[in-house]
Design an enzyme around this catalytic site. Structure first.
Site, PDB file in Angstrom:
ATOM      1  N   TYR A   1      -3.002   0.217  -6.189  1.00 48.67           N
ATOM      2  CA  TYR A   1      -1.589   0.734  -5.904  1.00 48.67           C
ATOM      3  C   TYR A   1      -0.421   0.204  -6.864  1.00 48.67           C
ATOM      4  O   TYR A   1       0.505   0.573  -6.810  1.00 48.67           O
ATOM      5  CB  TYR A   1      -1.212   0.395  -4.326  1.00 48.67           C
ATOM      6  CG  TYR A   1      -1.964   0.665  -3.408  1.00 48.67           C
ATOM      7  CD1 TYR A   1      -2.866   1.869  -3.808  1.00 48.67           C
ATOM      8  CD2 TYR A   1      -2.086   0.449  -2.080  1.00 48.67           C
ATOM      9  CE1 TYR A   1      -3.928   2.412  -2.916  1.00 48.67           C
ATOM     10  CE2 TYR A   1      -2.716   0.898  -1.143  1.00 48.67           C
ATOM     11  CZ  TYR A   1      -3.848   1.800  -1.286  1.00 48.67           C
ATOM     12  OH  TYR A   1      -4.752   2.108  -0.488  1.00 48.67           O
TER      13      TYR A   1
ATOM     14  N   ASP B   1      -1.913  -3.547   4.583  1.00 49.50           N
ATOM     15  CA  ASP B   1      -2.955  -3.007   3.742  1.00 49.50           C
ATOM     16  C   ASP B   1      -2.141  -2.783   2.303  1.00 49.50           C
ATOM     17  O   ASP B   1      -1.563  -1.978   2.137  1.00 49.50           O
ATOM     18  CB  ASP B   1      -3.674  -2.016   4.450  1.00 49.50           C
ATOM     19  CG  ASP B   1      -4.857  -1.405   3.720  1.00 49.50           C
ATOM     20  OD1 ASP B   1      -5.856  -1.741   3.820  1.00 49.50           O
ATOM     21  OD2 ASP B   1      -4.580  -0.539   2.702  1.00 49.50           O
TER      22      ASP B   1
ATOM     23  N   LYS C   1      -8.272  -4.157  -1.948  1.00 50.46           N
ATOM     24  CA  LYS C   1      -9.332  -3.488  -2.459  1.00 50.46           C
ATOM     25  C   LYS C   1      -9.591  -3.733  -3.847  1.00 50.46           C
ATOM     26  O   LYS C   1      -8.618  -3.731  -4.634  1.00 50.46           O
ATOM     27  CB  LYS C   1      -9.243  -1.953  -2.054  1.00 50.46           C
ATOM     28  CG  LYS C   1      -8.868  -1.786  -0.549  1.00 50.46           C
ATOM     29  CD  LYS C   1      -8.302  -0.266  -0.289  1.00 50.46           C
ATOM     30  CE  LYS C   1      -7.497  -0.051   0.832  1.00 50.46           C
ATOM     31  NZ  LYS C   1      -6.089  -0.403   0.716  1.00 50.46           N
TER      32      LYS C   1
END
Length: 279
Positions: free
Chosen positions: A53, A48, A82
């Site tokens: 990030y 994930d 995401k």
């Protein structure tokens, strides 16, 4: 869940591993690449990440090395990313997806999530995720950090019900109302920061249970997660921690001990409040 490859069937029939590796706050670079590769060797099948990030390229390199060295196929892994708040919107979300795909060196994602419920933009972003899903570019779509009222609003306009809601979840934040809501609507809960960034590892009850079950405090908490049918993605880059976190399938917490851990709840967050954030 019987082992590290055990899966949960999502509401669209897709099977997602019930346990995986999170890489939040892991800097892009060799340590990250090695961690992802090592996790795949150990038996992790779910990774994930997220665009914010800033480490999708390293995750992608780790995936490619892991596949090459183990002989696994791309379809043996389950990769999540995401869309960040600044990219929420229809066209901007579609572009963000393609950017993530390129950085990850992948042809598709298994799961794509809206990272935060930014008012005024998440509905258009969801429309984009539905487009990606219908076009076969992603196996499942979902949200992150959504509360029941956000989901109520989304479902008024959505043609597809989110498969996942990834939220902060640990013994100090059990989110019972949200968990019940998700079960009622057939949406799978997934936990980020299940170890509360280490804050719970020295709690007296957790330490007591670790001795009782001959496990580590981290293993007690992670086992508590999976016994509640919550998909869990602890973060680590160290090989021994990756192995330790995954070694939770040879014991079962009693109902009494499950309840004792749940009673630690204080509705305490270490991350932002989904109803009060400004990013």
């Amino acid at each position: 869940m019987k082992n590290l490859q055990s899966t949960k069937t999502l509401n669209n029939g897709v099977n997602m591993p019930g346990f995986g590796l999170g890489v939040f706050q892991v800097e892009d670079g060799e340590e990250l690449i090695e961690a992802v590769k090592t996790a795949i060797h150990i038996g992790y099948r779910s990774i994930d990440t997220a665009s914010i990030y800033g480490n999708e390229e390293g995750v992608g390199r780790g995936i490619q090395l892991g596949l090459k060295e183990t002989g696994l196929r791309r379809e043996d892994l389950f990769i999540t990313s995401k869309v960040w708040n600044a990219d929420l919107g229809y066209e901007s979300t579609l572009k963000a997806y393609e950017d993530s795909l390129k950085k990850l060196q992948l042809d598709y994602l298994d799961l794509y999530l809206i990272h935060w419920p930014v008012e005024g933009t998440y509905k258009e972003a969801w429309r984009a995720l539905e487009t990606l899903y219908r076009e076969g570019k992603v196996k499942a779509i979902g949200v992150s950090n959504f509360q029941p009222h956000h989901l109520d609003e989304l479902l008024k306009h959505a043609h597809i019900t989110p498969a996942i809601n990834q939220v902060e979840f640990h013994p100090k934040l059990t989110q019972n109302t949200l968990h019940t809501y998700l079960k009622t609507h057939g949406i799978q809960m997934e936990a980020w920061s299940p170890l509360m960034q280490g804050e719970l590892l020295q709690h007296p009850l957790i330490e007591e249970l670790a001795k009782t079950y001959s496990k580590t405090p981290a293993q007690i908490i992670l086992r508590w997660d999976v016994q509640q049918d919550v998909i869990t993605i602890p973060k680590s880059t160290k090989p021994h921690r990756l192995k330790e976190n995954a070694d939770i399938f040879d014991f079962v917490l009693s109902d009494v001990d499950m309840e004792r851990i749940s009673d630690l709840n204080e509705n305490k967050r270490i991350g932002p409040d989904p109803d009060n954030f400004d990013f």
